[in-house]
Enzyme design. Structure first.
Site, PDB file in Angstrom:
ATOM      1  CG  HIS A 147      -3.086  -0.686  -6.868  1.00 53.48           C
ATOM      2  ND1 HIS A 147      -3.471  -0.082  -5.702  1.00 53.48           N
ATOM      3  CD2 HIS A 147      -3.021  -2.016  -6.599  1.00 53.48           C
ATOM      4  CE1 HIS A 147      -3.629  -1.002  -4.758  1.00 53.48           C
ATOM      5  NE2 HIS A 147      -3.355  -2.185  -5.282  1.00 53.48           N
ATOM      6  CD  GLU A 176      -3.000   3.223  -5.315  1.00 58.27           C
ATOM      7  OE1 GLU A 176      -4.087   2.643  -5.567  1.00 58.27           O
ATOM      8  OE2 GLU A 176      -1.995   2.615  -4.902  1.00 58.27           O
ATOM      9  NE  ARG A 191      -4.265  -1.427   0.103  1.00 58.57           N
ATOM     10  CZ  ARG A 191      -4.402  -2.513  -0.658  1.00 58.57           C
ATOM     11  NH1 ARG A 191      -3.419  -2.872  -1.470  1.00 58.57           N
ATOM     12  NH2 ARG A 191      -5.501  -3.229  -0.630  1.00 58.57           N
TER      13      ARG A 191
END
Length: 322
Positions: free
Chosen positions: A287, A268, A239
């Site tokens: 991601h 993000e 993360r």
């Protein structure tokens, strides 16, 4: 049983829900996140919620849903986007999707590590821009895995899968750190449990695969990077908030470490003018750790089955114990 699905998900997962007896499905049918106001409106009166890691399920959402909400199923292995204390207080069950994305994320972690340490994106850009003029002995040199020391922060399912894939590259030694020793898991790689500071100091490659918790938030910071070797490569597929990105930028820009590869950032998506994106020695991906067709389909089906089992009062395939 009224359920709301917060995004367009693989068809196999939606089919499981739509074919379930007595299940009435609403869906935000878009690749983009459901707007906050729309989420608050759509969740009202539902008994089940299938969400993604990018959906912030907090007290406001729970209040909007009302007391009828019984199950939240997240199509992710992480759950830091869920207000777990509030969810537990209300007696809501939570399903998640561990295991099924382990291999895909481990593969991506290795790919990111190799991209960063061997300067693959930088080299490919040189081909496109005309920077490739001839073969040069010292041009585009990077760092190899053979005879190296790899430090893994978080030797859980994904951390072990990463080590399993890196071992055949000729890694000499594995170090790991986390909440405590895992001798049975570590035995396969001969990995040694060490403090975070020693892992930073001795590792040629650092791979972060831990969960985001209050203990790990900001763990990789100025002190951490200052202890790493100037030839070290840092990779994060856990993360974004585990890393202090300002400190990482400084370490990369000042040559404190050699390179970094990130599949996760804060926020993000990362703004296109973010300083990290200006660095040649930093590879950033959007991601995509679990982004294989098979993995995403399996995640969607598991999330759907978790939701249905919870609504029926049955054991979930994977329930987060609160």
């Amino acid at each position: 049983m009224s359920v709301f699905v917060t995004r367009r998900i693989p068809a196999e997962g939606l089919r499981v829900l739509s074919q379930a007896s007595g299940c009435r499905v609403q869906q935000w049918d878009s690749e983009e996140p459901v707007p906050r106001a729309e989420l608050l409106s759509r969740v009202a009166g539902t008994r089940g919620l299938l969400c993604l890691l990018s959906d912030r399920i907090d007290r406001e959402v729970l209040d909007a849903a009302g007391p009828g909400l019984k199950v939240i199923s997240t199509m992710s292995v992480g759950f830091d986007h869920l207000a777990l204390d509030e969810i537990k207080k209300r007696g809501i069950r939570v399903g998640y999707t561990p295991d099924v994305l382990t291999d895909a994320t481990a593969e991506l972690s290795v790919a990111l590590l190799l991209s960063a340490c061997r300067r693959l994106l930088e080299a490919a850009q040189q081909v496109k821009s005309g920077g490739w003029t001839t073969w040069k002995p010292l041009w585009m040199c990077g760092y190899g895995l053979s005879d190296s020391t790899v430090g893994i922060i978080g030797l859980g399912r994904i951390g072990q899968a990463v080590a399993r894939r890196l071992k055949p590259f000729g890694v000499k030694k594995f170090l790991y750190t986390g909440s405590g020793p895992k001798p049975e898991s570590a035995a396969e790689f001969g990995a040694e449990f060490v403090p975070l500071t020693r892992l930073a100091e001795e590792s040629d490659f650092v791979v972060v695969t831990c969960a985001l918790t209050p203990a790990t938030q900001g763990m990789c910071n100025k002190d951490f990077f200052s202890r790493m070797k100037k030839t070290s490569v840092f990779v994060n597929t856990s993360r974004g908030a585990v890393v202090n990105q300002e400190d990482l930028y400084d370490a990369l820009a000042q040559g404190q470490i050699a390179a970094a590869g990130l599949d996760v950032t804060t926020p993000e998506p990362l703004p296109t003018d973010h300083p990290l994106l200006s660095l040649k020695n930093c590879v950033i991906l959007p991601h995509i750790g679990s982004a294989t067709y098979a993995t995403r389909s399996t995640m969607a089906v598991l999330a759907a089955n978790n939701l249905l089992a919870g609504l029926r009062g049955e054991p979930m395939p994977h329930e987060l114990k609160l």
